[in-house]
Write a protein that holds these residues in place. Structure first.
Motif, short mmCIF file in Angstrom:
data_model
loop_
_atom_site.label_atom_id
_atom_site.label_comp_id
_atom_site.label_asym_id
_atom_site.label_seq_id
_atom_site.Cartn_x
_atom_site.Cartn_y
_atom_site.Cartn_z
N UNK A 90 7.14 -9.86 11.28
CA UNK A 90 6.33 -8.80 11.87
C UNK A 90 4.95 -8.84 11.25
N UNK A 91 3.94 -8.59 12.05
CA UNK A 91 2.58 -8.56 11.51
C UNK A 91 2.26 -7.17 10.98
N UNK A 92 1.82 -7.12 9.71
CA UNK A 92 1.27 -5.89 9.15
C UNK A 92 -0.14 -5.74 9.71
N UNK A 93 -0.40 -4.74 10.55
CA UNK A 93 -1.69 -4.68 11.23
C UNK A 93 -2.87 -4.56 10.27
N UNK A 94 -4.02 -4.95 10.78
CA UNK A 94 -5.24 -5.07 9.99
C UNK A 94 -5.57 -3.86 9.12
N UNK A 95 -5.52 -2.62 9.62
CA UNK A 95 -5.93 -1.50 8.77
C UNK A 95 -5.08 -1.33 7.51
N UNK A 96 -3.85 -1.86 7.52
CA UNK A 96 -2.98 -1.76 6.35
C UNK A 96 -3.00 -3.05 5.53
N UNK A 97 -3.18 -4.18 6.19
CA UNK A 97 -3.29 -5.46 5.47
C UNK A 97 -4.57 -5.50 4.65
N UNK A 98 -5.64 -4.92 5.18
CA UNK A 98 -6.94 -4.92 4.51
C UNK A 98 -7.15 -3.55 3.86
N UNK A 99 -6.28 -3.24 2.90
CA UNK A 99 -6.31 -1.91 2.28
C UNK A 99 -5.89 -2.02 0.83
N UNK A 100 -6.15 -0.96 0.06
CA UNK A 100 -5.69 -0.90 -1.31
C UNK A 100 -4.18 -0.85 -1.39
N UNK A 101 -3.67 -0.93 -2.60
CA UNK A 101 -2.22 -1.06 -2.81
C UNK A 101 -1.44 0.07 -2.17
N UNK A 102 -1.94 1.31 -2.25
CA UNK A 102 -1.18 2.44 -1.74
C UNK A 102 -1.01 2.37 -0.22
#
Length: 415
Positions: A90-102
């Motif tokens: 499954x693809x982790x969508x961009x707003x969560x892939x390009x985010x801090x650890x939390x």
């Protein structure tokens, strides 16, 4: 990345397996596989032996948590995951892939929860789930705010203040765990599990052989960051990766499509940042305290993105955070996006993965073909459109560009 897991075959796996008393469970891992190496392959084998059921990867797309383009494209990484033991990617969508650890952890856990996964596997320096869960519970407690206040008032950066608070509340041993990168992400996974209240059970394996971002290999193991540097310089990474990984990178190198690098977009990103309005930059995720003005001013004078990161960095804003903000701004991410991913984007599956999809009753809609997009609500369509636009930018990040529109035209991977 923080969550690359390097394991050796001498790991005390019998002891770990005894804890996994229920077989045929759905096992999940949140990953980048950038590139997929021997440590990742070993983790997937351990997951299979421990739970016996299907393995689901929630994998970042073409842009990753460091605020960079993934060196290896998401389609290649999805295929390699399936070739090395995964059943569903499954693809982790961009707003969560390009985010801090939390936010990264929350996005990945949300995808696995939506599919009905039973167990989340991750690596950590400590190799024990209990202390990480204990820290996570404290970080979600009302007590944390009171414990943080005096340290923040003294001028400490938030991360340092949080470590001091943990030391006071839980002891020096727990505080020390919070200084190690894989432990930090593991704590965020535990927090996300507690916040969502789902049945997902965390299990961690101790990271050994090589550490996060180590500059030297050990036996058959090397960190993903070292492998990216080696392969970018045409070095031989074959001893440290599965045969399929080395072969895929070789093919893409010959085609001028590896590695992907933001340097191909450098001037465009700087031009965007220097001309964007402060109001627009203010609404990029993770922007606060007027950092948008520093970014805009620096972008108007520096020659490179690295110089921009150096110029803007402060005690409160690390290099990684600045990289993520700059890239998120260029790719059009804003702070009004949903808190959790709104769909399950399937990049690839095996026959077992297809059976899992048929049997599961997910709480989010699947996206497997363009026609599925029409059924999504407006906020979900917006996320997908941002992803597709970003991937068209990614297509320009290699010496020889890729075609645009692959999110709408690339076939679903089936192995």
């Amino acid at each position: 990345m923080l969550y690359y897991i390097i394991v050796q075959t001498k790991l005390n796996f019998k002891e770990f397996s005894r804890k996994m008393v229920v077989k045929n469970r759905i096992s999940g891992v949140i990953c980048e596989f950038n590139p997929l190496h021997n440590g990742h392959a070993a983790l997937l084998r351990h997951m299979r032996a421990a739970a016996g059921g299907p393995i689901v990867c929630a994998m970042s797309g073409n842009f990753v948590q460091r605020g960079e383009a993934a060196a290896l494209d998401k389609w290649s990484r999805a295929r390699l995951a399936l070739q090395n033991g995964a059943d569903l990617v499954l693809e982790l969508p961009l707003p969560w892939a390009l985010a801090g650890a939390e936010r990264f952890a929350f996005g990945g856990v949300s995808l696995l929860n939506a599919l009905g996964a039973d167990t989340l596997f991750f690596g950590s320096e400590c190799g024990e789930t209990a202390p990480l869960m204990r820290i996570a519970e404290y970080l979600l407690s009302a007590q944390l705010a009171d414990d943080l206040r005096p340290h923040l008032a003294a001028g400490l950066p938030f991360a340092a203040a949080r470590t001091r608070a943990i030391e006071k509340a839980l002891g020096a041993e727990c505080a020390a765990l919070c200084t190690q990168p894989n432990n930090i992400l593991g704590i965020e996974y535990c927090k996300a599990i507690l916040q969502t209240g789902e049945k997902l059970e965390p299990h961690t394996l101790r990271r050994i052989a090589v550490g996060h971002d180590d500059d030297a290999a050990s036996g058959r193991f090397a960190s993903a960051s070292l492998l990216r540097r080696m392969s970018a310089d045409a070095g031989d990474i074959a001893p440290y990766v599965p045969e399929a990984t080395a072969a895929r990178i070789h093919v893409l190198q010959d085609a001028g499509q590896y590695p992907a690098d933001l340097r191909h977009l450098e001037r465009a990103i700087l031009a965007f940042l220097s001309t964007a309005s402060p109001e627009d930059l203010r609404h990029v995720p993770d922007v606060a305290e007027g950092i948008e003005r520093r970014i805009r001013a620096a972008a108007g004078t520096v020659q490179t993105l690295e110089a921009l990161y150096d110029a803007v960095k402060t005690k409160r804003y690390s290099h990684a955070r600045i990289r993520r903000i700059a890239l998120a701004a260029y790719l059009g991410l804003t702070d009004d996006l949903p808190a959790a991913p709104p769909y399950l984007r399937v990049l690839g599956m095996t026959a077992s993965g297809a059976e899992l999809i048929r049997a599961a009753s997910p709480s989010l809609p699947y996206v497997m073909r363009p026609a599925d997009l029409k059924k999504l609500p407006a906020d979900a369509q917006r996320i997908f459109e941002l992803e597709a636009r970003a991937d068209d930018m990614y297509a320009l990040c290699t010496a020889q560009r890729r075609p645009a529109g692959l999110d709408y035209t690339a076939p679903l991977l089936r192995l």
